[in-house]
Design a protein around this motif. Structure first.
Motif, PDB file in Angstrom:
ATOM      1  N   GLU A 342      15.046  -9.498   2.045  1.00  0.00           N
ATOM      2  CA  GLU A 342      15.698  -8.829   1.195  1.00  0.00           C
ATOM      3  C   GLU A 342      15.012  -8.385  -0.099  1.00  0.00           C
ATOM      4  O   GLU A 342      15.041  -7.408  -0.809  1.00  0.00           O
ATOM      5  N   LEU A 343      14.341  -9.549  -0.447  1.00  0.00           N
ATOM      6  CA  LEU A 343      13.416  -9.341  -1.870  1.00  0.00           C
ATOM      7  C   LEU A 343      12.333  -8.387  -1.641  1.00  0.00           C
ATOM      8  O   LEU A 343      12.516  -7.264  -2.472  1.00  0.00           O
ATOM      9  N   VAL A 344      11.881  -8.518  -0.548  1.00  0.00           N
ATOM     10  CA  VAL A 344      10.781  -7.639  -0.225  1.00  0.00           C
ATOM     11  C   VAL A 344      11.153  -6.197  -0.131  1.00  0.00           C
ATOM     12  O   VAL A 344      10.644  -5.250  -0.445  1.00  0.00           O
ATOM     13  N   GLU A 345      12.385  -5.900   0.668  1.00  0.00           N
ATOM     14  CA  GLU A 345      12.843  -4.565   0.650  1.00  0.00           C
ATOM     15  C   GLU A 345      13.096  -3.959  -0.638  1.00  0.00           C
ATOM     16  O   GLU A 345      12.976  -2.978  -0.847  1.00  0.00           O
ATOM     17  N   LYS A 346      13.930  -4.788  -1.609  1.00  0.00           N
ATOM     18  CA  LYS A 346      14.292  -4.523  -2.878  1.00  0.00           C
ATOM     19  C   LYS A 346      12.925  -3.949  -3.659  1.00  0.00           C
ATOM     20  O   LYS A 346      13.041  -3.183  -4.393  1.00  0.00           O
ATOM     21  N   ILE A 347      12.085  -4.726  -3.588  1.00  0.00           N
ATOM     22  CA  ILE A 347      10.530  -4.641  -4.464  1.00  0.00           C
ATOM     23  C   ILE A 347       9.993  -3.233  -3.790  1.00  0.00           C
ATOM     24  O   ILE A 347       9.588  -2.488  -4.691  1.00  0.00           O
ATOM     25  N   ARG A 348      10.187  -2.949  -2.464  1.00  0.00           N
ATOM     26  CA  ARG A 348       9.478  -1.871  -1.846  1.00  0.00           C
ATOM     27  C   ARG A 348      10.298  -0.609  -2.181  1.00  0.00           C
ATOM     28  O   ARG A 348       9.507   0.469  -2.464  1.00  0.00           O
ATOM     29  N   ARG A 349      11.480  -0.829  -2.349  1.00  0.00           N
ATOM     30  CA  ARG A 349      12.380   0.486  -2.712  1.00  0.00           C
ATOM     31  C   ARG A 349      12.132   0.868  -4.142  1.00  0.00           C
ATOM     32  O   ARG A 349      12.029   2.068  -4.481  1.00  0.00           O
ATOM     33  N   ALA A 350      11.835  -0.118  -4.957  1.00  0.00           N
ATOM     34  CA  ALA A 350      11.774   0.272  -6.412  1.00  0.00           C
ATOM     35  C   ALA A 350      10.458   0.715  -6.698  1.00  0.00           C
ATOM     36  O   ALA A 350      10.279   1.456  -7.703  1.00  0.00           O
ATOM     37  N   ASP A 353       4.850   2.128  -4.131  1.00  0.00           N
ATOM     38  CA  ASP A 353       3.307   1.835  -3.695  1.00  0.00           C
ATOM     39  C   ASP A 353       2.831   0.494  -4.005  1.00  0.00           C
ATOM     40  O   ASP A 353       1.558   0.329  -4.365  1.00  0.00           O
ATOM     41  N   ILE A 354       3.766  -0.267  -4.058  1.00  0.00           N
ATOM     42  CA  ILE A 354       3.211  -1.672  -4.183  1.00  0.00           C
ATOM     43  C   ILE A 354       2.536  -2.320  -3.184  1.00  0.00           C
ATOM     44  O   ILE A 354       2.786  -2.086  -1.945  1.00  0.00           O
ATOM     45  N   SER A 355       1.458  -3.141  -3.384  1.00  0.00           N
ATOM     46  CA  SER A 355       0.788  -3.822  -2.559  1.00  0.00           C
ATOM     47  C   SER A 355       1.261  -5.502  -2.324  1.00  0.00           C
ATOM     48  O   SER A 355       1.329  -6.098  -3.613  1.00  0.00           O
ATOM     49  N   LEU A 356       1.665  -5.699  -1.442  1.00  0.00           N
ATOM     50  CA  LEU A 356       2.054  -7.277  -1.356  1.00  0.00           C
ATOM     51  C   LEU A 356       1.202  -8.036  -0.396  1.00  0.00           C
ATOM     52  O   LEU A 356       0.627  -7.712   0.280  1.00  0.00           O
ATOM     53  N   THR A 357       0.996  -9.277  -1.349  1.00  0.00           N
ATOM     54  CA  THR A 357       0.031 -10.442  -0.719  1.00  0.00           C
ATOM     55  C   THR A 357       1.009 -11.647  -0.504  1.00  0.00           C
ATOM     56  O   THR A 357       1.992 -11.849  -1.281  1.00  0.00           O
ATOM     57  N   THR A 358       0.536 -12.812   0.090  1.00  0.00           N
ATOM     58  CA  THR A 358       1.408 -13.876   0.504  1.00  0.00           C
ATOM     59  C   THR A 358       0.302 -15.164   0.792  1.00  0.00           C
ATOM     60  O   THR A 358      -0.815 -14.773   1.096  1.00  0.00           O
ATOM     61  N   ASP A 359       1.115 -16.347   0.770  1.00  0.00           N
ATOM     62  CA  ASP A 359       0.418 -17.388   1.231  1.00  0.00           C
ATOM     63  C   ASP A 359       1.145 -17.910   2.396  1.00  0.00           C
ATOM     64  O   ASP A 359       2.281 -17.934   2.213  1.00  0.00           O
ATOM     65  N   GLN A 447     -23.494  -3.996  -7.244  1.00  0.00           N
ATOM     66  CA  GLN A 447     -23.930  -5.073  -6.433  1.00  0.00           C
ATOM     67  C   GLN A 447     -25.492  -5.225  -6.146  1.00  0.00           C
ATOM     68  O   GLN A 447     -26.193  -4.038  -6.356  1.00  0.00           O
ATOM     69  N   PRO A 448     -26.011  -6.379  -6.437  1.00  0.00           N
ATOM     70  CA  PRO A 448     -27.688  -6.418  -6.551  1.00  0.00           C
ATOM     71  C   PRO A 448     -28.190  -5.794  -5.106  1.00  0.00           C
ATOM     72  O   PRO A 448     -29.324  -5.245  -5.270  1.00  0.00           O
ATOM     73  N   GLU A 449     -27.551  -6.037  -3.944  1.00  0.00           N
ATOM     74  CA  GLU A 449     -28.434  -5.572  -2.757  1.00  0.00           C
ATOM     75  C   GLU A 449     -28.342  -4.145  -2.628  1.00  0.00           C
ATOM     76  O   GLU A 449     -29.204  -3.551  -2.252  1.00  0.00           O
ATOM     77  N   THR A 450     -27.054  -3.651  -2.764  1.00  0.00           N
ATOM     78  CA  THR A 450     -26.897  -1.874  -2.296  1.00  0.00           C
ATOM     79  C   THR A 450     -26.997  -1.310  -3.586  1.00  0.00           C
ATOM     80  O   THR A 450     -27.058   0.045  -3.265  1.00  0.00           O
ATOM     81  N   GLY A 451     -26.834  -1.621  -4.835  1.00  0.00           N
ATOM     82  CA  GLY A 451     -26.547  -0.806  -6.085  1.00  0.00           C
ATOM     83  C   GLY A 451     -25.374  -0.097  -6.078  1.00  0.00           C
ATOM     84  O   GLY A 451     -25.137   0.474  -6.909  1.00  0.00           O
ATOM     85  N   LEU A 452     -24.510  -0.359  -4.997  1.00  0.00           N
ATOM     86  CA  LEU A 452     -23.167   0.343  -5.053  1.00  0.00           C
ATOM     87  C   LEU A 452     -22.481  -0.388  -6.217  1.00  0.00           C
ATOM     88  O   LEU A 452     -22.706  -1.765  -6.628  1.00  0.00           O
ATOM     89  N   LEU A 453     -21.483   0.382  -6.961  1.00  0.00           N
ATOM     90  CA  LEU A 453     -20.565  -0.234  -7.798  1.00  0.00           C
ATOM     91  C   LEU A 453     -19.466  -0.662  -6.897  1.00  0.00           C
ATOM     92  O   LEU A 453     -18.880  -0.106  -6.068  1.00  0.00           O
ATOM     93  N   THR A 454     -18.850  -2.000  -7.529  1.00  0.00           N
ATOM     94  CA  THR A 454     -17.707  -2.087  -6.993  1.00  0.00           C
ATOM     95  C   THR A 454     -16.629  -2.313  -8.017  1.00  0.00           C
ATOM     96  O   THR A 454     -16.685  -2.640  -8.976  1.00  0.00           O
ATOM     97  N   GLY A 455     -15.321  -1.883  -7.564  1.00  0.00           N
ATOM     98  CA  GLY A 455     -14.069  -1.833  -8.759  1.00  0.00           C
ATOM     99  C   GLY A 455     -12.875  -2.210  -7.805  1.00  0.00           C
ATOM    100  O   GLY A 455     -12.870  -2.318  -6.667  1.00  0.00           O
ATOM    101  N   ARG A 456     -12.093  -2.077  -8.586  1.00  0.00           N
ATOM    102  CA  ARG A 456     -10.637  -2.612  -8.008  1.00  0.00           C
ATOM    103  C   ARG A 456      -9.474  -1.497  -8.482  1.00  0.00           C
ATOM    104  O   ARG A 456      -9.503  -0.649  -9.390  1.00  0.00           O
ATOM    105  N   LEU A 457      -8.590  -1.126  -7.464  1.00  0.00           N
ATOM    106  CA  LEU A 457      -7.565  -0.110  -7.661  1.00  0.00           C
ATOM    107  C   LEU A 457      -6.310  -1.020  -8.286  1.00  0.00           C
ATOM    108  O   LEU A 457      -6.576  -2.335  -8.527  1.00  0.00           O
ATOM    109  N   SER A 458      -5.567  -0.362  -8.786  1.00  0.00           N
ATOM    110  CA  SER A 458      -4.497  -1.090  -9.575  1.00  0.00           C
ATOM    111  C   SER A 458      -3.727  -2.055  -8.458  1.00  0.00           C
ATOM    112  O   SER A 458      -3.306  -3.013  -8.835  1.00  0.00           O
ATOM    113  N   ASN A 459      -3.722  -1.711  -7.231  1.00  0.00           N
ATOM    114  CA  ASN A 459      -2.975  -2.522  -6.204  1.00  0.00           C
ATOM    115  C   ASN A 459      -4.001  -3.749  -5.719  1.00  0.00           C
ATOM    116  O   ASN A 459      -3.691  -4.623  -4.751  1.00  0.00           O
ATOM    117  N   ASN A 460      -5.049  -3.814  -6.456  1.00  0.00           N
ATOM    118  CA  ASN A 460      -6.209  -5.031  -6.246  1.00  0.00           C
ATOM    119  C   ASN A 460      -7.088  -4.902  -5.109  1.00  0.00           C
ATOM    120  O   ASN A 460      -7.908  -5.538  -5.119  1.00  0.00           O
TER     121      ASN A 460
END
Ligand code: 5AD
Ligand code: SF4
Length: 493
Positions: A342-350, A353-359, A447-460
């Motif tokens: 229920e909680l997950v549903e409530k969060i997704r509704r509100a 674009d949320i990204s959910l992760t878990t343990d 990245q030292p090997e490829t020279g590519l930049l690495t970044g994060r989206l808001s959703n991690n």
């Protein structure tokens, strides 16, 4: 050099130390500066080196920054070469048994280094040192460990190190054991603010909001080694973040074992959602993250604040642990399978674009195939972007360690593999959903090997894209061209 004269001088320094904190530690840092600079002079001007090795979670990573802050202020130079550092410190984790084994392996490796250079200092701190059995084992089997302290007295590192140098001056202390400093507090006595800090990234920073945990999940050792929950004063948190913003920090990660119960230990304190709102009001801060959220304390108000505040990142780490209500009860998680869904549903509704992760823990005592199927089905329904899966590990002193029906190893292993496959498949399916969009990315490194930049989206989620190193530390729009399972290949626009 006359050791006994030096010893008298050290004793005098110790006697005259101020009693209040953090003044006391700054006083010992000053005393250490002289010792460490004279060690440097003796070897031709190069400052002694220190290496801090961190195991475990974000809390430990944050603690290590404080430790390194003190060591650098005292005059050490940082190195990542633990084999030949003058001071090596292991900041330990004890959440699962394999974390402990890992430490003993690393300690064993240092034995010969210490034989060659007996003046080298080997120190251990962190969660594992809050367990009496482990401390005893280290003291008996690893006589070359010089300094041991725990999670509750990390702030007094400068003083403990000074006392170690003092012991080394005393010629009566011939044996390694007599020169060793071991100081452990059974409980946290206070929160010491304003200690030196060595920041790892100039543009992002973890900020503790609370320490310890009151939840006593039956498998978990954290409440025993990190103590009861203590919230920092919101004034202190906000003023720290204002300082960080003034220093150019764009992203803060608020850290607590359970951020959702922030302030519950102090009736005059604001709630976590209110704290989040206040953090979002700080100019310069562009992104706000937090870890970890216990589902039972996640309020409607928090969901509302997340939906309303654009600075709060579109990511929520919501440890589920199990999908079976029966097992959740035995774990003392205080929510059910249905409650979690229920909680997950409530969060997704509100926040669509949320990204959910878990343990998730597999093989908790008494877990049947049916319970495990319940876990699989919740994973199917929640569609996590990532799930960290753990094989249950028996921790001495926790209630679950005494439970009957410990699940046989081969059964657990087989379940674990099945879960991993499912989690992987869903994460791959989910992670491509923003392909084609252009979204802001905080660039974290090149990245030292490829020279590519690495970044994060808001959703991690990570994005790799070509660009110049000068962009590290900036937030910029990047087109997500291709999905590669758990990350994107992007293009600057
Ligand atoms: N065995 C396995 N996993 C554990 N965790 C905590 N204690 C144990 C244990 N005894 C996991 C939980 C927690 C994560 C940080 O570690 O899933 O959320
Ligand atoms: Fe451990 Fe549970 Fe506290 Fe998390 S909430 S630290 S799992 S006792």
């Amino acid at each position: 050099m006359n050791h006994q004269t030096d010893l008298t001088r050290y004793e005098e320094i110790l006697r005259e130390a101020p009693s209040e904190e953090p003044a006391r530690q700054y006083y010992f840092i000053d005393a250490l500066k002289q010792i460490i600079s004279s060690q440097g002079q003796e070897r031709g001007g190069q400052a002694p080196s220190c290496c801090v090795v961190t195991f475990g979670c974000q809390m430990n990573a944050r603690d290590s920054e404080k430790i390194l802050g003190t060591l650098k202020a005292a005059g050490y130079r940082e190195t990542d070469r633990e084999e030949d550092a003058d001071f090596v410190l292991f900041n330990t984790c004890t959440i699962r048994e394999n974390a402990n084994e890992h430490l003993y392996g690393r300690l064993g490796h240092l034995k010969h280094c210490k034989k060659e250079h007996p003046e080298r200092i080997i120190a251990i701190c962190g969660c594992m040192m809050q367990e009496a059995d482990e401390v005893e084992k280290v003291q008996e089997k690893y006589p070359y460990v010089d300094l041991i302290f725990g999670t509750h007295n990390l702030y007094s590192l400068a003083e403990l190190l000074f006392r170690l140098f003092m012991k080394r001056q005393d010629e009566h202390n011939k044996k390694a054991r007599e020169r060793r400093v071991v100081e452990l507090l059974p409980e946290a006595e206070r929160i010491v603010e304003e200690l030196p800090n060595a920041r790892k990234y100039p543009f992002k920073q973890g900020v503790n909001i609370s320490f310890g945990c009151n939840n006593f999940c039956t498998y978990c050792i954290v409440p025993y080694v990190r103590g009861r929950e203590r919230s920092r004063r919101s004034e202190d948190i906000l003023s720290e973040i204002r300082g960080l913003a003034a220093d150019g920090v764009l992203e803060v990660m608020l850290l607590g074992q359970n951020v959702n119960s922030y302030g519950n230990d102090d009736p005059s304190e604001m709630s976590f959602p209110e704290l989040l709102r206040q953090v979002c009001r700080i100019d310069g801060i562009q992104r706000v993250r937090f870890m970890t959220s216990h589902p039972k304390d996640l309020s409607e108000e928090l969901i509302r604040v997340m939906a309303e505040e654009p600075k709060i990142c579109r990511h929520l780490h919501l440890p589920m642990q199990s999908g079976s209500s029966r097992i959740l009860k035995a774990m003392n998680r205080r929510y059910t399978r249905e409650g979690y869904l229920e909680l997950v549903e409530k969060i997704r509704r509100a926040i669509p674009d949320i990204s959910l992760t878990t343990d998730i823990i597999v093989g908790f005592p008494g877990e049947t195939e049916e319970d495990f199927q319940d876990t699989l089905s919740v994973v199917e329904q929640c569609r996590f972007d990532a799930a960290f899966t753990f094989i249950y590990s028996k921790r001495t002193g926790t209630p679950a360690a005494k439970m009957e029906d410990q699940v046989p190893e081969d059964v657990v292993k087989e379940r674990f593999d099945r879960l991993l496959k499912l989690v992987d498949r869903i994460a791959r399916e989910e992670s491509g959903r923003d392909r084609g969009k252009t979204l802001p990315v905080l660039v974290e490194e090149q990245q030292p090997e490829t020279g590519l930049l690495t970044g994060r989206l808001s959703n991690n989620i990570l994005v790799h894209f070509p660009g110049p190193a000068e962009l590290v530390g900036k937030i910029l729009p990047v087109k997500l061209v291709e999905s590669r399972g758990f990350y994107y290949i992007g293009q600057m626009v």
